[in-house]
Design an enzyme around this catalytic site. Structure first.
Site, PDB file in Angstrom:
ATOM      1  N   GLY B 102       0.734   6.144  26.722  1.00 54.36           N
ATOM      2  CA  GLY B 102       1.199   6.570  28.000  1.00 54.36           C
ATOM      3  C   GLY B 102       0.354   6.056  29.053  1.00 54.36           C
ATOM      4  O   GLY B 102      -0.142   6.627  30.016  1.00 54.36           O
ATOM      5  N   ILE B 126       6.670   5.002  27.704  1.00 53.15           N
ATOM      6  CA  ILE B 126       7.821   5.229  27.138  1.00 53.15           C
ATOM      7  C   ILE B 126       9.018   4.684  28.308  1.00 53.15           C
ATOM      8  O   ILE B 126      10.080   4.525  27.997  1.00 53.15           O
ATOM      9  CB  ILE B 126       8.137   6.747  26.673  1.00 53.15           C
ATOM     10  CG1 ILE B 126       9.406   7.054  25.816  1.00 53.15           C
ATOM     11  CG2 ILE B 126       7.901   7.639  28.078  1.00 53.15           C
ATOM     12  CD1 ILE B 126       9.317   8.278  25.268  1.00 53.15           C
ATOM     13  N   ASN B 160       7.936   5.079  21.979  1.00 52.37           N
ATOM     14  CA  ASN B 160       7.665   6.663  22.055  1.00 52.37           C
ATOM     15  C   ASN B 160       6.519   6.829  20.740  1.00 52.37           C
ATOM     16  O   ASN B 160       6.776   6.901  19.482  1.00 52.37           O
ATOM     17  CB  ASN B 160       9.019   7.343  21.369  1.00 52.37           C
ATOM     18  CG  ASN B 160       8.826   8.765  21.320  1.00 52.37           C
ATOM     19  OD1 ASN B 160       7.505   9.100  21.369  1.00 52.37           O
ATOM     20  ND2 ASN B 160       9.802   9.519  21.364  1.00 52.37           N
ATOM     21  N   SER B 161       5.477   6.930  21.451  1.00 55.53           N
ATOM     22  CA  SER B 161       4.298   7.010  20.594  1.00 55.53           C
ATOM     23  C   SER B 161       4.332   8.440  19.584  1.00 55.53           C
ATOM     24  O   SER B 161       3.621   8.544  18.556  1.00 55.53           O
ATOM     25  CB  SER B 161       3.030   6.974  21.166  1.00 55.53           C
ATOM     26  OG  SER B 161       2.594   8.043  22.036  1.00 55.53           O
ATOM     27  N   CYS B 180      -4.524   9.715  28.842  1.00 56.99           N
ATOM     28  CA  CYS B 180      -5.032   9.863  30.181  1.00 56.99           C
ATOM     29  C   CYS B 180      -4.026  10.506  30.895  1.00 56.99           C
ATOM     30  O   CYS B 180      -2.923  10.062  30.972  1.00 56.99           O
ATOM     31  CB  CYS B 180      -5.440   8.587  30.757  1.00 56.99           C
ATOM     32  SG  CYS B 180      -6.846   7.820  29.677  1.00 56.99           S
ATOM     33  N   ASP B 183       1.791  13.955  30.693  1.00 60.51           N
ATOM     34  CA  ASP B 183       2.589  15.204  31.116  1.00 60.51           C
ATOM     35  C   ASP B 183       2.140  16.536  30.418  1.00 60.51           C
ATOM     36  O   ASP B 183       2.229  16.767  29.441  1.00 60.51           O
ATOM     37  CB  ASP B 183       3.863  14.763  30.476  1.00 60.51           C
ATOM     38  CG  ASP B 183       5.006  15.581  31.483  1.00 60.51           C
ATOM     39  OD1 ASP B 183       4.818  16.679  31.872  1.00 60.51           O
ATOM     40  OD2 ASP B 183       6.319  15.027  31.304  1.00 60.51           O
ATOM     41  N   THR B 258      -7.722   4.992  36.403  1.00 60.09           N
ATOM     42  CA  THR B 258      -6.417   5.424  36.154  1.00 60.09           C
ATOM     43  C   THR B 258      -5.711   5.711  37.184  1.00 60.09           C
ATOM     44  O   THR B 258      -6.112   6.084  38.272  1.00 60.09           O
ATOM     45  CB  THR B 258      -6.225   6.710  35.304  1.00 60.09           C
ATOM     46  OG1 THR B 258      -7.116   7.578  35.821  1.00 60.09           O
ATOM     47  CG2 THR B 258      -6.719   6.227  33.874  1.00 60.09           C
ATOM     48  N   GLU B 259      -4.261   5.544  37.596  1.00 55.70           N
ATOM     49  CA  GLU B 259      -3.634   5.826  38.802  1.00 55.70           C
ATOM     50  C   GLU B 259      -3.714   7.018  39.006  1.00 55.70           C
ATOM     51  O   GLU B 259      -3.973   7.586  40.406  1.00 55.70           O
ATOM     52  CB  GLU B 259      -2.158   5.364  38.621  1.00 55.70           C
ATOM     53  CG  GLU B 259      -1.372   5.277  40.014  1.00 55.70           C
ATOM     54  CD  GLU B 259       0.146   4.995  39.881  1.00 55.70           C
ATOM     55  OE1 GLU B 259       0.698   4.580  40.780  1.00 55.70           O
ATOM     56  OE2 GLU B 259       0.686   5.518  38.675  1.00 55.70           O
ATOM     57  N   GLU B 260      -3.588   7.932  38.383  1.00 57.13           N
ATOM     58  CA  GLU B 260      -3.458   9.472  38.380  1.00 57.13           C
ATOM     59  C   GLU B 260      -5.131   9.902  38.964  1.00 57.13           C
ATOM     60  O   GLU B 260      -5.158  10.664  39.540  1.00 57.13           O
ATOM     61  CB  GLU B 260      -3.173  10.059  36.863  1.00 57.13           C
ATOM     62  CG  GLU B 260      -1.682  10.034  36.695  1.00 57.13           C
ATOM     63  CD  GLU B 260      -0.660  10.683  37.321  1.00 57.13           C
ATOM     64  OE1 GLU B 260      -1.036  11.436  38.450  1.00 57.13           O
ATOM     65  OE2 GLU B 260       0.444  10.391  37.127  1.00 57.13           O
TER      66      GLU B 260
END
Lengths: 496, 288
Positions: B102, B126, B160-161, B180, B183, B258-260
């Protein structure tokens, strides 16, 4: 009278004499015939009795359903017989229920437990000591249920897979704060949850009221489960809709994946271990795979599609249905059975494909040999009776209701039997008329006691019943012909 | 997305210009052309391409600097089918050892690449557009760093891991897995869609070598507790202690790159970190 969607043979020796008991599931009924001629039908008769006895165990809505006049009887979708030949384990589809029956000495089936799962069971297996039912479900999980439910089930609390369920029920705590960074959608869900919680309407699913342990899971619908022991080590083999075959250790180490058997390009629907321990798998691919499954090594692919095409081409009334170009012709292997003995040390299996009125006799020689044995109707299930040392007899459940090679069109000549018997002598399968006549009742007349609900004309029934009947029929057809539906449709949802 | 033809058209024009216009080879892609809604249903049959097994995965287009070139040419002639298959497995000098599951827009991936210059790192995402973005960025960074050979060890695939991890990786192939800001799937009904669950942890254990580490970070405390609980319950994992965790060089990067992680920083939110070590498999029950 509907076909037998599942059949099983229970062979046992009691007091020095050998006997077999044929168990068949026809719609919502179980039918039994024994080698000494006893015939029985289970049509849910002791269901009411049972319910009264265990009233506290049943969730309230269940009782309402059963007492309503339009009570439907769920369709059996799986059958298994315990290794000690004392129990029949069955799954009914609509209510997702695992049912255990004891085979009484007078061949009556006595239902000793009903355990409705949260997700529909797709396949079941028993551990070799008969202590545990392995139940593989539509959501990809395998649960272990004790064959005989322990007495303390009613008060069973801690659930292996939903450990925080109790906590959520006590008091809802929002999962995230407003500082949490996530998409608008997530935020909406969260706001909704907070709103509901403040009104005290946080719904949580009622946990299952019986002992069940989550052993392992795929993120895909499971299609088959097999339990086996090799050199003292126990294994669970599971197959799914995404081409996977997983080899896990048996409990209590079912969380350890030993390997995967990778080679299928379409869904896998059936797993079968041969007498000498090879794994044979089949599904949406044109071929069977033969595995050295302990190493995850593909040994061979055996083409079944060619045999199907040749067979259909030889049938005067079916040849025209074959496309000119058979390149993209699809088959769905729906059953694989290892014969009880291995003739001449050769591994062999019988194979059936969904909607194909024949079975295929596959010998794993080099090269593999595939022979076709035509049937009166589409093959549904096969069980074996080992009549003697040298002869093996296959009882084949055939669809007398639908046209051969069709899965929805009804046939005009429904009078045919629902069973065909074949014996194998020196590698040749010939029809066994003697056994067929012995099984006359089972094949053509059972069950005796019958509300002929499914067969009654729609005009005679109230609207509700018609709807119920249509629902029944669909459920039944899904049980009969659900394998091709496992195939993925391309382009379903690209950009979502 | 119907109703927004202009947007789609702009995206297509932009993406086309990246491949056709040589002057743009080294310029980083712009995120605005690759945004995609944050959720994907891991249970549905996306049109995914994945190898039947790890032997059949062709990594050469992802890590061209690590392919064994000469070998390839020699083998092409008079080759049987079997050999072609083994070649694609052996055609690489290295195997992927770090997976960022992800990976989103690849912030962590691009931070890890220079930290582990000798290790192949793979982002798995994904969402199609987001994957494309990362792939474009990989291409641009490789062009920018031609002299040093930087970022040759980073790549990204769409997969799709949750379903297909064992199609890409052999048993015990990976040393590190990053999860990381996954969802959170707040709805109880959707908990099986979470990237961490007791049953899925068995697959992480399968692709990780003993001693390998799963890194998790989230700003959702509930999800953090969920992940901790599900990994701690799984006998193949043990959680790393606080001190050991903070000594891990990747943890700081995971928090900041990370972006988040950056978004949470801006919002002054909390970040919850947990690391889990893959333990050796115990002996079989009957063989103690």
């Amino acid at each position: 009278m509907v076909p037998y969607q599942c059949i099983q043979v229970c062979e046992r020796s009691t007091n020095g004499s050998h006997e077999w008991i044929l168990v068949g599931a026809s719609g919502s009924k179980l039918v039994i015939q024994s080698s000494n001629g006893a015939t029985r039908t289970w049509a849910g008769e002791d269901k009411y009795m049972n319910l009264k006895e265990n009233e506290t165990e049943e969730p309230p809505e269940k009782k309402v359903k059963l007492s309503s006049p339009n009570e439907y009887s769920p369709t059996f979708s799986c059958l298994a017989i315990s290794n000690d030949k004392q129990y029949v384990v069955a799954v009914t589809a609509e209510d997702k229920c695992v049912r255990v029956f004891q085979i009484n000495s007078d061949y009556h089936l006595h239902e000793i437990s009903q355990r409705c799962m949260a997700r529909r069971p797709c396949a079941i297996a028993l551990t070799s000591d008969d202590s545990t039912i392995l139940c593989a479900d539509k959501f990809g999980d395998v649960y272990a249920l004790p064959l005989i439910s322990p007495a303390e089930d009613v008060h069973h609390e801690s659930l292996a897979d939903e450990p925080n369920e109790a906590a959520t029920q006590k008091q809802f705590v929002p999962a995230a704060s407003l500082l949490t960074v996530h998409s608008g959608r997530n935020r909406k869900v969260l706001e909704e949850q907070i709103k509901l919680a403040s009104k005290g309407r946080m719904k949580t699913k009622e946990p299952l009221q019986f002992k069940h342990e989550l052993l392992l899971g795929h993120v895909s619908m499971l299609t088959d489960v097999v339990y086996t022991t090799v050199s003292g080590r126990n294994y669970i083999l599971t197959s799914d809709r995404d081409e996977h075959i997983r080899v896990s250790r048996g409990p209590p180490q079912a969380h350890i994946i030993e390997c995967f058997c990778q080679g299928h390009e379409e869904f896998v629907s059936k797993l079968c271990l041969t007498t000498s321990g090879f794994l044979i798998s089949g599904g949406g691919d044109p071929y069977l795979c033969v595995w050295d499954w302990l190493k995850g090594r593909l040994l061979e692919k055996i083409c079944i599609r060619t045999a199907v095409i040749t067979f259909l081409g030889e049938q005067p009334e079916l040849a025209s249905t074959l496309p000119h170009n058979t390149e993209g012709f699809k088959i769905a292997i729906s059953g694989i059975w290892s014969t009880p003995r291995n003739y001449n040390e050769v591994n062999e299996v019988l194979v059936v494909c969904e909607g194909v009125p024949a079975f295929f006799y596959v010998r794993l020689e080099s090269p593999a040999v595939v022979e076709t044995v035509p049937l009166n109707g589409n093959a549904l299930d096969i069980a074996f009776i080992s009549a003697s040392e040298s002869i093996c007899t296959a009882v084949v459940a055939v669809d007398h209701m639908h046209k051969p090679w069709f899965t929805t069109e009804r046939r005009a000549d429904e009078g045919r039997g629902r069973l065909q018997c074949f014996e194998c002598r020196d590698g040749r399968w010939g029809q066994d008329r003697k056994l067929e006549s012995e099984l006359e009742w089972f094949s053509r007349r059972a069950p005796d006691t019958d509300g002929e609900r499914r067969d009654a004309g729609p005009a005679l029934l109230a609207d509700d019943s018609v709807r119920a009947r249509q629902k029944d029929e669909k459920a039944f057809r899904d049980v009969l012909y659900g394998v091709e539906k496992l195939r993925k449709r391309s382009g379903a949802d690209e950009q979502d | 997305m119907p109703g927004e033809p202009a947007k789609r058209q702009k995206r297509e024009q932009y993406k086309k210009s990246l491949t056709t216009d040589e002057s743009k080879h080294a310029s980083l892609p712009q995120k605005k052309f690759y945004r995609q809604r944050a959720h994907a249903n891991p249970f549905s049959d996306h049109l995914l391409t994945y190898p039947i097994s790890p032997e059949q995965m062709d990594w050469s287009t992802h890590y061209p600097a690590y392919t064994i070139r000469n070998d390839k040419e020699e083998n092409v002639t008079g080759d049987s089918h079997d050999q072609v298959e083994t070649r694609s497995a052996n055609g690489m000098k290295k195997k992927v050892e770090i997976a960022d599951i992800g990976c989103g827009f690849g912030g962590l991936l691009f931070a890890l690449a220079p930290m582990f210059p000798e290790t192949l790192i793979l982002g798995i995402e994904i969402r199609t557009s987001v994957t494309e973005y990362v792939q474009e960025k990989v291409r641009a960074l490789r062009t920018q760093n031609k002299d040093t050979g930087g970022f040759q060890n980073a790549s990204c695939i769409r997969a799709n891991s949750m379903k297909f991890l064992p199609n890409f990786f052999f048993k015990a192939q990976l040393g590190k897995i990053f999860l990381c800001f996954p969802d959170p799937h707040f709805k109880q009904r959707k908990h099986k869609a979470r990237i961490v669950s007791y049953t899925l942890n068995s697959e992480y254990a399968y692709v990780l070598r003993p001693g390998g580490i799963v890194y998790t970070i989230t700003d959702v405390e509930d999800l953090h507790n969920w992940m901790v609980e599900h990994f701690e319950r799984h006998p193949s994992f043990e959680r790393l202690g606080e001190e050991e965790q903070e000594n891990e060089e990747c943890v700081a990067v995971m928090r900041s790159e990370t972006e988040e992680g950056k978004k949470v920083e801006r919002n002054k939110g909390q970040k919850f970190v947990a690391l889990f070590r893959r333990l050796d498999d115990p002996p079989w029950p009957s063989e103690h």
